[in-house]
Design an enzyme around this catalytic site. Structure first.
Site, mmCIF file in Angstrom:
data_model
loop_
_atom_site.group_PDB
_atom_site.id
_atom_site.type_symbol
_atom_site.label_atom_id
_atom_site.label_comp_id
_atom_site.label_asym_id
_atom_site.label_seq_id
_atom_site.Cartn_x
_atom_site.Cartn_y
_atom_site.Cartn_z
ATOM 1 N N TYR A 157 0.841 -1.204 0.000
ATOM 2 C CA TYR A 157 0.000 0.000 0.000
ATOM 3 C C TYR A 157 0.873 1.249 0.000
ATOM 4 O O TYR A 157 0.695 2.162 -0.820
ATOM 5 C CB TYR A 157 -0.922 -0.011 1.220
ATOM 6 N N ALA A 158 1.830 1.299 0.917
ATOM 7 C CA ALA A 158 2.717 2.458 1.002
ATOM 8 C C ALA A 158 3.550 2.605 -0.267
ATOM 9 O O ALA A 158 3.808 3.720 -0.726
ATOM 10 C CB ALA A 158 3.624 2.335 2.223
#
Length: 339
Positions: A157-158
């Protein structure tokens, strides 16, 4: 102004669209209303936006479509001329990115490419988009500063959000598209997502079920109330990104550029232990939680702490809602909404 707000059926997008309508702007919302969590919550938010529009001077249009659909995005920009674009649609969630990374490719990479291309050809005056505090990953120097590198994300996600910042910079450089990225720090408040800790904890405490307390409650988060986030989003959107005249290519600043590109932290600048956050929920509910103490989850960042001074300098605002006050507002909304 006429403003595109993507993800307007989502948590932050809903609050942003609502505040824009209340100040008299015209809003075009764009959301696929997917089933990542309870669709009825999203539909309830959309109904409130319709009601808000009827009571405001601005117009409201809703497009129910997927941003990964290039043609749908193209038609949206063909039919509307936007003064601002606020891109808040994304596949969120740290742990879900471990389970379903392909969803993040479609929602965070393909969709963002479509938005960038549409803004490029429409010559959009300014694109503001959501990034995340998770981008700091393995960094341990606190508080987190935009002027430090973010090359070691701990979850996919990051990684997609870091990619968004790099993609935005390339368009700012190549096409002089002004872009502003906002790194959100643990947003909470009324109409929040059911997969977030505050929602789950409140639900479980009321149902006399144990709450999962990862890292035994010892990690800290820079919890930021949603109204504070929205104020920052709108102010940042109003202030069009400009090139940094002092940018030095020999010693580059990651948060600025010689292109019209900016990245800001937006957090409460006051980290709170998870255990203290739980105490605030217990106080608001008048009920003690049953705690299931667990180790730190894979991909979780132990601590977050925002240095929001750059945002304050740029737009004259920084978040300030105390956690106890924000949690109490959420609990009041939750008990009212779910009876």
């Amino acid at each position: 102004m006429k403003i595109l707000v993507t993800g307007n059926a989502g948590f932050i997008g809903f609050h942003t669209a609502k505040q824009l309508l209340e100040r008299g702007d015209s809003v075009v919302g764009f959301d696929s209303v997917n089933d990542y969590y309870d669709v009825s919550l999203k539909e309830a938010r959309l109904a409130i936006l319709e009601e808000t529009a009827q009571q405001s001077s601005g117009e409201y249009t809703f497009i129910r479509a997927n941003l990964a659909d290039q043609q749908a995005v193209h038609e949206c920009f063909l039919n509307h001329q936007f003064d601002r674009v606020i891109h808040l649609a994304a596949q969120a969630g740290v742990r879900y990115s471990i389970e379903n990374p392909h969803s993040y490719v479609e929602s965070n990479l393909v969709a963002f490419t479509n938005i960038l291309e549409a803004c490029r050809y429409a010559k959009a005056p300014h694109l503001t988009y959501a990034s995340t505090s998770s981008i700091y990953g393995a960094n341990t120097r606190m508080p987190f500063s935009e002027h430090e590198g973010v090359n070691h994300p701990l979850q996919f996600y990051a990684a997609t959000k870091k990619a968004n910042e790099m993609m935005a910079h390339s368009y700012s450089h190549l096409y002089r598209l002004p872009t502003t990225g906002l790194r959100f720090f643990t947003v909470y408040g009324p109409w929040g997502r059911p997969d977030m800790a505050l929602f789950k904890f409140t639900q479980n405490i009321l149902n006399d079920e144990p709450i999962p307390v990862f890292n035994h409650g010892n990690h800290t988060r820079d919890f930021t109330y949603v109204d504070d986030i929205v104020e920052g989003v709108i102010r940042a959107s109003d202030h069009i990104a400009e090139p940094n005249p002092d940018w030095d290519s020999d010693n580059p600043d990651p948060a600025t550029s010689n292109a019209p590109f900016r990245v800001f932290n937006i957090g409460n600048n006051n980290p709170v232990k998870l255990s203290a956050y739980i105490e605030a929920i217990e106080e608001a509910l008048g009920k003690t939680a049953k705690k299931d103490l667990l180790p730190l989850q894979p991909g979780d960042v132990p601590d977050t702490y925002a240095d929001s001074s750059e945002l304050e300098k740029a737009v004259g605002y920084k978040p300030g809602t105390p956690v106890k006050e924000g949690v109490a507002r959420f609990v009041e909304w939750y008990c009212s909404h779910f009876k």
